[in-house]
Motif scaffolding. Structure first.
Motif, PDB file in Angstrom:
ATOM      1  N   THR A 171       0.826  -1.229   0.000  1.00  0.00           N
ATOM      2  CA  THR A 171       0.000   0.000   0.000  1.00  0.00           C
ATOM      3  C   THR A 171       0.852   1.268   0.000  1.00  0.00           C
ATOM      4  O   THR A 171       2.063   1.212   0.171  1.00  0.00           O
ATOM      5  CB  THR A 171      -0.843   0.054   1.296  1.00  0.00           C
ATOM      6  N   THR A 172       0.130   2.423  -0.197  1.00  0.00           N
ATOM      7  CA  THR A 172       0.669   3.741   0.097  1.00  0.00           C
ATOM      8  C   THR A 172       2.007   3.954  -0.588  1.00  0.00           C
ATOM      9  O   THR A 172       3.043   4.134   0.035  1.00  0.00           O
ATOM     10  CB  THR A 172       0.800   3.942   1.624  1.00  0.00           C
ATOM     11  N   THR A 173       1.937   3.929  -1.894  1.00  0.00           N
ATOM     12  CA  THR A 173       3.157   3.932  -2.707  1.00  0.00           C
ATOM     13  C   THR A 173       3.536   5.324  -3.181  1.00  0.00           C
ATOM     14  O   THR A 173       2.731   6.261  -3.136  1.00  0.00           O
ATOM     15  CB  THR A 173       2.949   3.038  -3.948  1.00  0.00           C
ATOM     16  N   TYR A 186       6.808   1.338  -1.272  1.00  0.00           N
ATOM     17  CA  TYR A 186       5.479   1.102  -0.712  1.00  0.00           C
ATOM     18  C   TYR A 186       5.570   0.477   0.668  1.00  0.00           C
ATOM     19  O   TYR A 186       6.607  -0.057   1.064  1.00  0.00           O
ATOM     20  CB  TYR A 186       4.649   0.199  -1.637  1.00  0.00           C
ATOM     21  N   GLN A 187       4.462   0.562   1.424  1.00  0.00           N
ATOM     22  CA  GLN A 187       4.384  -0.079   2.734  1.00  0.00           C
ATOM     23  C   GLN A 187       4.180  -1.569   2.492  1.00  0.00           C
ATOM     24  O   GLN A 187       3.298  -1.968   1.729  1.00  0.00           O
ATOM     25  CB  GLN A 187       3.229   0.514   3.548  1.00  0.00           C
ATOM     26  N   GLY A 188       4.991  -2.400   3.152  1.00  0.00           N
ATOM     27  CA  GLY A 188       4.885  -3.854   2.994  1.00  0.00           C
ATOM     28  C   GLY A 188       4.400  -4.478   4.297  1.00  0.00           C
ATOM     29  O   GLY A 188       5.171  -4.619   5.250  1.00  0.00           O
ATOM     30  N   GLY A 197      -0.848  -2.797  15.695  1.00  0.00           N
ATOM     31  CA  GLY A 197      -0.992  -1.407  15.243  1.00  0.00           C
ATOM     32  C   GLY A 197      -0.932  -1.401  13.733  1.00  0.00           C
ATOM     33  O   GLY A 197      -1.152  -2.438  13.096  1.00  0.00           O
ATOM     34  N   ASP A 198      -0.608  -0.267  13.155  1.00  0.00           N
ATOM     35  CA  ASP A 198      -0.524  -0.151  11.692  1.00  0.00           C
ATOM     36  C   ASP A 198       0.930  -0.356  11.296  1.00  0.00           C
ATOM     37  O   ASP A 198       1.583   0.533  10.753  1.00  0.00           O
ATOM     38  CB  ASP A 198      -1.039   1.247  11.298  1.00  0.00           C
ATOM     39  N   ASP A 199       1.416  -1.565  11.593  1.00  0.00           N
ATOM     40  CA  ASP A 199       2.857  -1.839  11.578  1.00  0.00           C
ATOM     41  C   ASP A 199       3.373  -2.354  10.250  1.00  0.00           C
ATOM     42  O   ASP A 199       2.844  -3.330   9.714  1.00  0.00           O
ATOM     43  CB  ASP A 199       3.193  -2.876  12.675  1.00  0.00           C
ATOM     44  N   HIS A 236       5.635   4.756   7.279  1.00  0.00           N
ATOM     45  CA  HIS A 236       4.496   4.986   6.374  1.00  0.00           C
ATOM     46  C   HIS A 236       4.804   6.056   5.337  1.00  0.00           C
ATOM     47  O   HIS A 236       5.693   6.875   5.533  1.00  0.00           O
ATOM     48  CB  HIS A 236       3.291   5.488   7.201  1.00  0.00           C
ATOM     49  N   ASP A 237       3.992   6.040   4.291  1.00  0.00           N
ATOM     50  CA  ASP A 237       3.980   7.123   3.292  1.00  0.00           C
ATOM     51  C   ASP A 237       5.367   7.485   2.766  1.00  0.00           C
ATOM     52  O   ASP A 237       5.737   8.663   2.762  1.00  0.00           O
ATOM     53  CB  ASP A 237       3.337   8.374   3.896  1.00  0.00           C
ATOM     54  N   PRO A 238       6.152   6.499   2.281  1.00  0.00           N
ATOM     55  CA  PRO A 238       7.477   6.830   1.733  1.00  0.00           C
ATOM     56  C   PRO A 238       7.330   7.823   0.576  1.00  0.00           C
ATOM     57  O   PRO A 238       6.493   7.619  -0.306  1.00  0.00           O
ATOM     58  CB  PRO A 238       8.006   5.475   1.251  1.00  0.00           C
ATOM     59  N   TYR A 251       9.198  10.198   5.375  1.00  0.00           N
ATOM     60  CA  TYR A 251       8.203   9.179   5.733  1.00  0.00           C
ATOM     61  C   TYR A 251       7.518   9.589   7.027  1.00  0.00           C
ATOM     62  O   TYR A 251       8.031  10.426   7.779  1.00  0.00           O
ATOM     63  CB  TYR A 251       8.868   7.806   5.878  1.00  0.00           C
ATOM     64  N   LYS A 252       6.386   8.982   7.291  1.00  0.00           N
ATOM     65  CA  LYS A 252       5.632   9.272   8.508  1.00  0.00           C
ATOM     66  C   LYS A 252       5.699   8.076   9.440  1.00  0.00           C
ATOM     67  O   LYS A 252       5.849   6.956   9.004  1.00  0.00           O
ATOM     68  CB  LYS A 252       4.164   9.566   8.126  1.00  0.00           C
ATOM     69  N   SER A 253       5.606   8.321  10.744  1.00  0.00           N
ATOM     70  CA  SER A 253       5.448   7.207  11.677  1.00  0.00           C
ATOM     71  C   SER A 253       4.422   7.569  12.731  1.00  0.00           C
ATOM     72  O   SER A 253       4.251   8.745  13.066  1.00  0.00           O
ATOM     73  CB  SER A 253       6.758   6.826  12.354  1.00  0.00           C
ATOM     74  N   GLY A 289       1.061  16.802  10.753  1.00  0.00           N
ATOM     75  CA  GLY A 289       0.697  16.291   9.447  1.00  0.00           C
ATOM     76  C   GLY A 289       0.425  14.799   9.525  1.00  0.00           C
ATOM     77  O   GLY A 289       0.653  14.168  10.548  1.00  0.00           O
ATOM     78  N   HIS A 290      -0.078  14.248   8.399  1.00  0.00           N
ATOM     79  CA  HIS A 290      -0.349  12.799   8.375  1.00  0.00           C
ATOM     80  C   HIS A 290       0.422  12.245   7.187  1.00  0.00           C
ATOM     81  O   HIS A 290       1.650  12.117   7.253  1.00  0.00           O
ATOM     82  CB  HIS A 290      -1.859  12.579   8.289  1.00  0.00           C
ATOM     83  N   GLU A 291      -0.218  12.048   6.058  1.00  0.00           N
ATOM     84  CA  GLU A 291       0.560  11.566   4.919  1.00  0.00           C
ATOM     85  C   GLU A 291       1.596  12.606   4.496  1.00  0.00           C
ATOM     86  O   GLU A 291       1.356  13.797   4.634  1.00  0.00           O
ATOM     87  CB  GLU A 291      -0.360  11.243   3.733  1.00  0.00           C
ATOM     88  N   THR A 292       2.731  12.129   4.010  1.00  0.00           N
ATOM     89  CA  THR A 292       3.811  13.033   3.593  1.00  0.00           C
ATOM     90  C   THR A 292       3.482  13.684   2.256  1.00  0.00           C
ATOM     91  O   THR A 292       2.886  13.052   1.376  1.00  0.00           O
ATOM     92  CB  THR A 292       5.098  12.204   3.404  1.00  0.00           C
TER      93      THR A 292
HETATM   94  C1  AAL Z   1      -2.722   6.415   5.459  1.00  0.00           C
HETATM   95  C2  AAL Z   1      -1.215   6.395   5.465  1.00  0.00           C
HETATM   96  C3  AAL Z   1      -0.747   4.978   5.569  1.00  0.00           C
HETATM   97  C4  AAL Z   1      -1.315   4.348   6.795  1.00  0.00           C
HETATM   98  C5  AAL Z   1      -2.725   4.224   6.357  1.00  0.00           C
HETATM   99  C6  AAL Z   1      -2.585   3.717   4.968  1.00  0.00           C
HETATM  100  O1  AAL Z   1      -3.260   7.578   5.711  1.00  0.00           O
HETATM  101  O2  AAL Z   1      -0.701   7.132   6.505  1.00  0.00           O
HETATM  102  O3  AAL Z   1      -1.335   4.245   4.522  1.00  0.00           O
HETATM  103  O4  AAL Z   1      -0.797   3.068   6.947  1.00  0.00           O
HETATM  104  O5  AAL Z   1      -3.269   5.527   6.388  1.00  0.00           O
END
Ligand code: AAL
Length: 422
Positions: A171-173, A186-188, A197-199, A236-238, A251-253, A289-292
């Protein structure tokens, strides 16, 4: 001993008097500088000013938002070309990548979930039942000639076989162009999101063309942090950019304990796309912030910092790509903004900024129909565009916008049970 104490006390009194007298002197001298001018000076006037007045001349690009290249409103347009199965929650498209141009077309990649049921939470999740909106997902792509109507092309990155990184969900590529080749980070996920969690760490695949085929590197390129560190569970969100001849990935954590989860952003740098990546010792570099979402701007880099944290709804700027300051405060910022950044990978020393991109709206659909949709945003954060409509800093939102933020049942109960005083 008594003499020393007397001397110290004396010095203290003198010091206090001195700073008070300095303040008095400032006041006195400021008193005879006359009132602040009726026409707001564009440049910092040579006069004593309050902290707030000092700030508009020192912290922001310009004392008024309409002249601030790093201030903008955001305008939204529904996209054409994507079907969401009537919004029943079985299909989601979210977390878009930056768009790139190839052979006269725009390309975008995004998280695509097409499951038999909507998300059901970690406890009810299974091999076919998703835990979250981005569980059991693949990365798909679409093309467009205008950025408004899109043609879905299909899968780019599939979920690999267990136990390879990403077997549960990819996800989140985001995309990187480097030396004529293409890389998707991407998140693997290796467990259903929400279990602990959202690990997840970050993985990467590469290709000779945006249409693939994509070769998975099948190794983690940005690992989770060490035990007890801010990014020990989620990377997250590379978000790759090229700077100083290197690959900069923001990236976000998510960290901290519920209910006070904290989201911040960090930076990892490598000499080449497959790493090794070194995390910046000053991480986190953005506190909110949330997504980068970032773009080169002049010599530095600017960041869209929207939901979450003490500095949400700000646009920030770091001349050194590490130390971010608030450049403007704005509103209705795009969720998961993925701008079209023409100079994202050109190693530019003169970033020109952005005017549009894709983003997403989440939590759509009724109860038990959770899904997300891609959307287009437009703005004027560009040195090569001058759109005064985007620089408006008193937008009148319709009452429904405010009423849609109504009191919750619990809040109504508190008010109904409370005394008039409260
Ligand atoms: C999104 C992103 C990442 C999190 C989830 C899906 O907003 O921050 O991708 O894992 O939420």
């Amino acid at each position: 001993m008594r003499n020393i104490a007397t001397i110290v006390l004396l010095l203290f009194v003198i010091g206090a008097c001195k700073s008070q007298s300095q303040k008095d002197a400032v006041l006195e001298s400021s008193e005879d500088q006359g009132g602040f001018p009726f026409v707001l000076p564009k440049e910092k006037p040579n006069r004593k000013m309050s902290a707030a007045m000092e700030r508009i001349y020192t912290d922001y690009e310009a004392p008024q938002p309409q002249h601030n290249e790093l201030f903008s409103q955001f305008k939204y347009t529904e996209l054409k070309g994507f079907d969401y199965n009537g919004g029943d929650g079985t299909i989601t498209r979210r977390d878009p990548s930056k768009t790139i141009i190839h052979n006269g077309k725009y390309y975008v990649w995004y998280t695509y979930r097409n499951t038999s049921t909507p998300p059901r939470g970690a406890d009810k999740s299974s091999d076919t039942v998703p835990s979250s909106d981005w569980d059991l997902s693949e990365i798909w792509y679409a093309t467009s000639v205008d950025g408004f109507t899109w043609e879905e092309q299909g899968v780019a990155i599939k979920r690999p076989e267990k136990p390879t990184v990403g077997w549960r969900s990819v996800t989140t590529t985001d995309i990187l162009e480097w030396e004529g080749k293409y890389y998707l980070y991407y998140q693997g996920f290796m467990e259903a999101s929400g279990k602990r969690g959202d690990d997840c760490p970050v993985a990467v695949s590469y290709a000779e063309s945006p249409e693939g085929p994509w070769t998975p590197y099948n190794k983690i390129v940005i690992p989770n942090g060490g035990e007890g560190e801010w990014d020990q569970y989620s990377i997250h969100d590379p978000y790759p950019l090229v700077h100083d001849g290197k690959v900069y990935i923001y990236y976000k954590s998510d960290f901290g304990e519920k209910p006070d989860k904290v989201r911040m952003q960090g930076l990892a740098i490598a000499d080449n796309p497959l790493g090794p990546f070194t995390k910046h010792p000053l991480n986190p570099v953005i506190t909110s912030g949330h997504e980068t979402s970032l773009f080169p701007f002049r010599k530095g880099v600017a960041a869209l910092v929207y939901k979450d944290g003490p500095e949400h709804n700000t646009i920030q700027y770091a001349e050194d790509w590490v130390n971010f300051e608030i450049a403007s405060i704005t509103e209705l910022m795009p969720y998961a903004a993925a701008p079209h950044v023409p100079d994202a990978f050109t190693n530019t020393k003169d970033g020109r900024g952005i005017t549009w991109g894709l983003a997403h709206f989440i939590s759509l659909g009724g109860k038990d129909q959770f899904h997300s949709k891609l959307v287009r945003f437009d703005c004027d954060l560009s040195l090569d565009l001058d759109d005064p409509e985007m620089k408006n800093h008193r937008v009148n939102h319709k009452p429904d916008v405010y009423y849609s933020q109504g009191l919750s049942k619990k809040q109504m109960q508190r008010l109904e049970s409370g005394s008039l005083e409260k």
